[in-house]
Design an enzyme around this catalytic site. Structure first.
Site, PDB file in Angstrom:
ATOM      1  N   ASP A  33       6.172 -13.675  -3.162  1.00  0.00           N
ATOM      2  CA  ASP A  33       6.595 -14.799  -2.000  1.00  0.00           C
ATOM      3  C   ASP A  33       6.480 -16.016  -2.193  1.00  0.00           C
ATOM      4  O   ASP A  33       6.439 -16.728  -1.537  1.00  0.00           O
ATOM      5  CB  ASP A  33       5.646 -14.119  -0.949  1.00  0.00           C
ATOM      6  CG  ASP A  33       6.493 -12.851  -0.051  1.00  0.00           C
ATOM      7  OD1 ASP A  33       7.586 -12.432  -0.319  1.00  0.00           O
ATOM      8  OD2 ASP A  33       5.759 -12.290   0.729  1.00  0.00           O
ATOM      9  N   LYS A  61       7.162 -17.880   6.696  1.00  0.00           N
ATOM     10  CA  LYS A  61       8.473 -17.275   6.718  1.00  0.00           C
ATOM     11  C   LYS A  61       8.427 -15.789   7.601  1.00  0.00           C
ATOM     12  O   LYS A  61       7.130 -15.393   7.853  1.00  0.00           O
ATOM     13  CB  LYS A  61       8.828 -16.843   5.139  1.00  0.00           C
ATOM     14  CG  LYS A  61       7.919 -15.707   4.511  1.00  0.00           C
ATOM     15  CD  LYS A  61       8.116 -14.548   4.661  1.00  0.00           C
ATOM     16  CE  LYS A  61       7.142 -13.463   4.163  1.00  0.00           C
ATOM     17  NZ  LYS A  61       7.109 -11.970   4.593  1.00  0.00           N
TER      18      LYS A  61
HETATM   19  O1  C5P Z   1       3.337 -10.218  -5.137  1.00  0.00           O
HETATM   20  P1  C5P Z   1       2.418  -9.923  -4.234  1.00  0.00           P
HETATM   21  O2  C5P Z   1       1.091 -10.327  -5.130  1.00  0.00           O
HETATM   22  O3  C5P Z   1       2.734 -10.861  -3.028  1.00  0.00           O
HETATM   23  O4  C5P Z   1       2.375  -8.590  -3.906  1.00  0.00           O
HETATM   24  C1  C5P Z   1       1.347  -7.990  -3.361  1.00  0.00           C
HETATM   25  C2  C5P Z   1       1.353  -6.529  -3.450  1.00  0.00           C
HETATM   26  O5  C5P Z   1       2.323  -6.164  -2.386  1.00  0.00           O
HETATM   27  C3  C5P Z   1       1.841  -5.836  -4.407  1.00  0.00           C
HETATM   28  O6  C5P Z   1       0.469  -5.635  -5.513  1.00  0.00           O
HETATM   29  C4  C5P Z   1       2.290  -4.684  -4.365  1.00  0.00           C
HETATM   30  O7  C5P Z   1       1.306  -3.604  -3.735  1.00  0.00           O
HETATM   31  C5  C5P Z   1       3.125  -4.989  -3.033  1.00  0.00           C
HETATM   32  N1  C5P Z   1       4.463  -5.340  -3.191  1.00  0.00           N
HETATM   33  C6  C5P Z   1       5.527  -4.326  -3.896  1.00  0.00           C
HETATM   34  N2  C5P Z   1       6.647  -4.730  -4.151  1.00  0.00           N
HETATM   35  C7  C5P Z   1       7.164  -6.134  -4.075  1.00  0.00           C
HETATM   36  C8  C5P Z   1       6.372  -7.049  -3.459  1.00  0.00           C
HETATM   37  C9  C5P Z   1       4.742  -6.698  -3.084  1.00  0.00           C
HETATM   38  O8  C5P Z   1       5.033  -3.174  -3.917  1.00  0.00           O
HETATM   39  N3  C5P Z   1       8.485  -6.447  -4.288  1.00  0.00           N
END
Ligand code: C5P
Length: 341
Positions: free
Chosen positions: A163, A31
């Site tokens: 994601d 993406k």
């Molecule tokens: O959800 P995911 O594991 O992909 O997110 C990885 C990291 O990215 C989270 O631990 C956070 O630090 C950051 N993140 C965030 N806000 C979001 C998505 C991700 O702060 N909306």
């Protein structure tokens, strides 16, 4: 290089009613975020987002076959960067599906052997790990005949990461919440992109932390993010320049601060004729807009000569997501290296 998605029936309620298969293949796209507006940091540490995802024709291929427990093997240029233990997001996805459906993956042959070929950059800001998790959900649901609907898979995906839900559905979608609440967005014509992969990697948490650092005390009270009406309107037209002008990413300054070399990549793409350039997600991949395939090729050729760029791809988007590409794994180029033991 742009590869068309493997043919497959459209995602529908029928995803849950197909019989189990012996070996399942899923092709899952990368993406880019055409808009990535970051709002306040929440109490749970995540940030409120308004983001427009587009699935583009750069793929990981995943094959799922019966196994004992849940294992994963990764092949491809960056395979060494991908963990093969329980921290692998595809393994976590398979285990989450098993837990949600009461399946004992340790019963003989009731688990899964996953094999993934990476075409999506690892830790590149293109949701490569999330794509593999999405592919594993779809593949195991089919392999095991667990019968979850597309909506149930999307819900499981949202629990696995911000994601993970998007690569299931693909196309173009508005993401809100922490990015996991999806609404399809109409996109009138296919768009041409050039994707410049960087030699380095960037950690998503580190990039969000850098954004918070720059915002200081205001990080927790930052205004709520709103979808960009002009971007959404531009997608419903074939006006390329309007779309290119609307690309935004609030994480870009933070990614550039942590990885200043990206300035040169952005400049090189624009100098070669791209109409806009943007860091993808939390980077370090940079993507460029081009009005047509010929211009995209020219920009890609110029970027290919840049020392800071590890690889360059042209890609068209939007393309379908994992739910639309699931099918039996047959020997061929798409499953090459994935069917061996
Ligand atoms: O959800 P995911 O594991 O992909 O997110 C990885 C990291 O990215 C989270 O631990 C956070 O630090 C950051 N993140 C965030 N806000 C979001 C998505 C991700 O702060 N909306």
């Amino acid at each position: 290089m742009t590869t068309p998605p493997v043919a497959g029936p459209a995602a529908s309620g029928a995803v849950g009613t197909r019989p189990p298969a012996d070996a399942v293949h899923v092709r899952v796209p990368a993406k880019v975020n055409l808009q990535l507006t970051v709002g306040p940091r929440r109490a749970d540490g995540f940030h409120e987002l308004a983001t427009v995802f587009m699935a583009v024709g750069l793929y990981d291929d995943l094959v799922a076959r019966p196994g004992d427990g849940v294992t994963v093997r990764t092949v491809g240029e960056q395979a060494a960067l991908v963990p093969d233990d329980g921290t692998n997001l595809a393994v976590r996805a398979a285990l989450a599906l098993a837990a949600a459906t009461g399946r004992d993956v340790h019963a003989p042959g009731a688990g899964v052997r996953l094999a993934v070929r990476k075409g999506i950059p690892v830790a590149g800001g293109m949701a490569g790990g999330s794509a593999d998790a999405a592919a594993a959900l779809v593949a195991c649901n089919r392999l095991w005949g667990t019968g979850l609907s597309a909506l149930e898979l999307v819900r499981l995906a949202a629990d696995l990461g911000s994601d993970v839900a998007f690569p299931l559905v693909g196309g173009t979608a508005l993401g809100t919440g922490r990015g996991e609440l999806l609404e399809p967005v109409p996109c009138r014509v296919p768009r041409h992109w050039v994707v410049a992969l960087d030699a380095g990697t960037l950690s998503t948490p580190a990039v969000f932390a850098e954004l918070d650092r720059a915002r200081g005390d205001a990080a927790g009270t930052w205004p709520a993010p709103v979808p960009d009406a002009d971007l959404l309107a531009a997608l419903t037209t074939d006006d390329h320049d309007r779309l290119a002008a609307a690309l935004t990413n609030d994480l870009q300054p933070a990614a550039l601060a942590l990885h200043p070399g990206l300035h040169a990549t952005l400049e090189a793409g624009l100098a070669a004729g791209a109409t806009a350039g943007c860091v993808s997600g939390s980077g370090p991949t940079v993507f460029f807009a081009a009005p047509d395939a010929a211009r995209a090729r020219r920009v890609a050729d110029a970027l290919g000569a840049s020392a800071a760029v590890r690889a360059v791809h042209t890609a068209v988007g939007p393309v379908p997501g994992a739910l639309d590409t699931v099918g039996p794994a047959r020997p061929g180029p798409a499953t090459d290296g994935l069917l061996e033991d």
